[in-house]
Write a protein that holds these residues in place. Structure first.
Motif, PDB file in Angstrom:
ATOM      1  N   SER A  45      45.761  32.190  36.059  1.00 12.76           N
ATOM      2  CA  SER A  45      44.391  32.061  35.485  1.00 12.76           C
ATOM      3  C   SER A  45      44.549  31.716  34.155  1.00 12.76           C
ATOM      4  N   GLN A 162      37.924  33.365  27.367  1.00  9.86           N
ATOM      5  CA  GLN A 162      36.523  33.667  28.044  1.00  9.86           C
ATOM      6  C   GLN A 162      36.312  33.024  29.288  1.00  9.86           C
ATOM      7  N   LYS A 163      37.038  31.872  29.317  1.00  8.11           N
ATOM      8  CA  LYS A 163      36.630  31.057  30.725  1.00  8.11           C
ATOM      9  C   LYS A 163      37.621  31.621  31.885  1.00  8.11           C
ATOM     10  N   ASN A 164      38.913  31.944  31.468  1.00 12.43           N
ATOM     11  CA  ASN A 164      39.774  32.354  32.309  1.00 12.43           C
ATOM     12  C   ASN A 164      39.330  33.840  32.605  1.00 12.43           C
ATOM     13  N   ALA A 165      38.749  34.653  31.780  1.00 15.45           N
ATOM     14  CA  ALA A 165      38.492  35.921  32.194  1.00 15.45           C
ATOM     15  C   ALA A 165      37.250  35.753  33.345  1.00 15.45           C
ATOM     16  N   GLU A 166      36.424  34.975  33.112  1.00 15.65           N
ATOM     17  CA  GLU A 166      35.433  34.562  34.338  1.00 15.65           C
ATOM     18  C   GLU A 166      36.089  34.312  35.487  1.00 15.65           C
ATOM     19  N   TYR A 168      39.066  35.001  36.521  1.00 19.14           N
ATOM     20  CA  TYR A 168      39.591  36.214  36.985  1.00 19.14           C
ATOM     21  C   TYR A 168      38.709  37.007  37.827  1.00 19.14           C
ATOM     22  N   ALA A 169      37.568  37.476  37.184  1.00 19.13           N
ATOM     23  CA  ALA A 169      36.723  38.067  37.927  1.00 19.13           C
ATOM     24  C   ALA A 169      35.840  37.286  38.975  1.00 19.13           C
ATOM     25  N   SER A 170      35.950  36.163  38.972  1.00 16.04           N
ATOM     26  CA  SER A 170      35.348  35.456  40.142  1.00 16.04           C
ATOM     27  C   SER A 170      36.495  35.729  41.375  1.00 16.04           C
TER      28      SER A 170
END
Length: 495
Positions: A45, A162-166, A168-170
């Motif tokens: 990610s 921010q995108k990678n955190a999203e 990761y959560a997905s």
């Protein structure tokens, strides 16, 4: 499949259960593999942040190499500059190269444009320094671009985070959903395995119902039933084979009547062969009525008188006639093809003396010697028949040719007489191949008919003796010639 057919029912059922568990294990392994790839995607990610950090470090190296070259003008610094600038250009090619409404892609585009501007101004600064020019505005502009570029890279790095955190959560949510799907999948899969086992076990035991149905039909004395023909050697296969043997035994008992009918047909065929032998013996009896001693003494005396009177042609004619009758009266059971061809030469010479220019004999025989055996007096009756048939025209033409193949010595004898009646041809061949007394009598009567006077018992006798001698039907044939007339084919097996 043949290996499993020889196993017992218990073994087959256990094998089905084992296969079911193996399939379940394969399904479990497949789901675990999917989970592995999902976890791997989580680990990747933040790969974009790592790549952006690498890009930022390369820019720092390029800026340091530029400062060293501007301040000290060393070879190491310029080499480092050119090497790093090439790598940065390649990294810029991988970034967004056009404006976008997406904030992250737009930021990539801004970083790419600033990086290319930094490369442009730094390249101009290096060129001016190499030309020994003072520090120009290009160097200052490159430093200003570098400062803005690093600020934008930090902003882009935050956007990536921010995108990678999203993502990761997905991915975490997907894993949770995947575990729920695992539970549903295994329930459905277990139900499918049960259905598969039910189908396989039903397929194994289904023949029992068929055996029960067949047993009821046999009890009602109905033997017109299909055989099982099962090749398996398990318990059910053995029962099916026992039923098949029982039904076959009953059918064999019923078919004895047909066996008796076949025996009667064989006796009838033997009777036909005896009739052909009887016809041959009758012909030989007619030939043996001539006293050979009186005949040869008379012919020898005539030949001596012709020789004393100087009539060489008459002497040769009498000698040829004597040789012909000596061969004829010898009553040889079999002869060689070479001997039969010699007898034909004697007979044709006698006929040419008799008919003169009305008879033309064309012979095409290879120079080789033919030692193949065949019944005596086979070719001469056919040649005589062709001469009589051809002389129905004003000019009779008879031809004889021999061709040797790998399997046969083929002898063709034909004439230029009238067109051969197909019905008569079929009657002659049918009589020769069956030796039926009725058909032989038919040919005897047909000799009196003007149209069929040359298709009598002599030809049938020759063909019957060939069939009996070689024990096969393909050694003779009759068909129309190329220019009408009759054509006979004799095939002597080349053994």
């Amino acid at each position: 499949m043949s290996f499993a057919e020889n196993k017992s029912l218990r073994w087959k059922i256990i094998a089905c259960i084992t296969v079911a568990f193996f399939v379940m294990g394969a399904g479990l392994a497949f789901t675990m593999l999917i989970e592995h790839y999902v976890l791997k995607s989580i680990g990747e990610s933040y790969k974009s942040n790592s790549e952006l950090n690498f890009f930022s470090n390369e820019l720092s190296r390029l800026e340091n190499a530029l400062e060293l070259y501007i301040d000290y003008r060393t070879f190491e610094s310029i080499d480092t500059y050119y090497a790093v600038s090439t790598g940065i250009e390649n990294l810029c090619d991988l970034m967004q190269d056009s404006p976008s409404i997406n904030a992250l892609r737009q930021k990539e585009y801004v970083v790419q444009q600033l990086a290319r501007s930094f490369l442009y101004y730094s390249s101009r600064a290096v060129s001016e320094k190499r030309a020994n020019a003072p520090v120009s505005a290009s160097y200052m502009q490159s430093l200003e671009c570098y400062r803005f570029l690093m600020e934008e890279i930090q902003k882009l790095n935050i956007l990536y985070m921010q995108k990678n955190a999203e993502v990761y959560a997905s991915n975490i949510r997907n894993i949770n959903l995947l575990f729920k799907l695992y539970a549903v999948f295994f329930m459905l899969f277990f139900a499918s395995v049960l259905l598969l086992l039910n189908f396989l076990i039903g397929k194994i035991t289904r023949p029992l119902a068929e055996i029960s149905s067949v047993a009821l039909r046999v009890a009602r004395q109905d033997f017109d039933i299909p055989l099982f023909n099962r090749k398996s050697h398990d318990e059910i296969g053995n029962i099916c084979m026992a039923f098949d043997r029982m039904i076959i035994s009953i059918r064999e008992y019923i078919s004895k009547i047909w066996e008796k009918a076949r025996t009667e047909n064989e006796l009838r065929e033997r009777q036909m062969e005896m009739q052909a032998l009887y016809a041959d013996a009758q012909l030989k009896a007619f030939q043996s009525q001539i006293n050979p001693h009186f005949l040869f003494n008379t012919l020898n005396t005539g030949a001596q008188l012709a020789m004393m009177e100087g009539a060489d042609k008459t002497c040769f004619f009498i000698e040829q006639t004597s040789d012909f009758f000596r061969y004829n009266i010898a009553q040889k059971e079999d002869a060689t093809v070479e001997e039969e061809l010699g007898l034909v030469d004697n007979f044709v010479y006698i006929m040419k003396v008799r008919f003169g220019k009305r008879l033309e004999f064309i012979k095409n025989v290879p120079d080789s010697v033919f030692h193949q055996k065949l019944p005596g007096m086979t070719l001469q009756p056919i040649v005589e028949n062709c001469i009589q048939h051809g002389l129905q025209n004003s000019m009779g033409k008879v031809f004889l040719s021999v061709k040797e193949t790998a399997d046969f010595v083929e002898i063709y004898i034909g004439d230029n007489g009238a067109e051969f009646d197909p019905e008569i041809r079929e009657e002659i061949l049918s009589a020769a191949r069956s030796s039926s007394p009725n058909q032989l009598a038919l040919k005897k009567n047909s000799q009196a008919d003007e149209k069929n006077e040359h298709t009598g018992i002599g030809i049938i006798n020759v063909f019957s003796r060939l069939r009996i001698y070689f024990h096969r039907d393909d050694v003779f044939e009759i068909f129309s010639g190329a220019d009408s007339g009759m054509k006979f084919l004799i095939r002597i097996p080349n053994v």
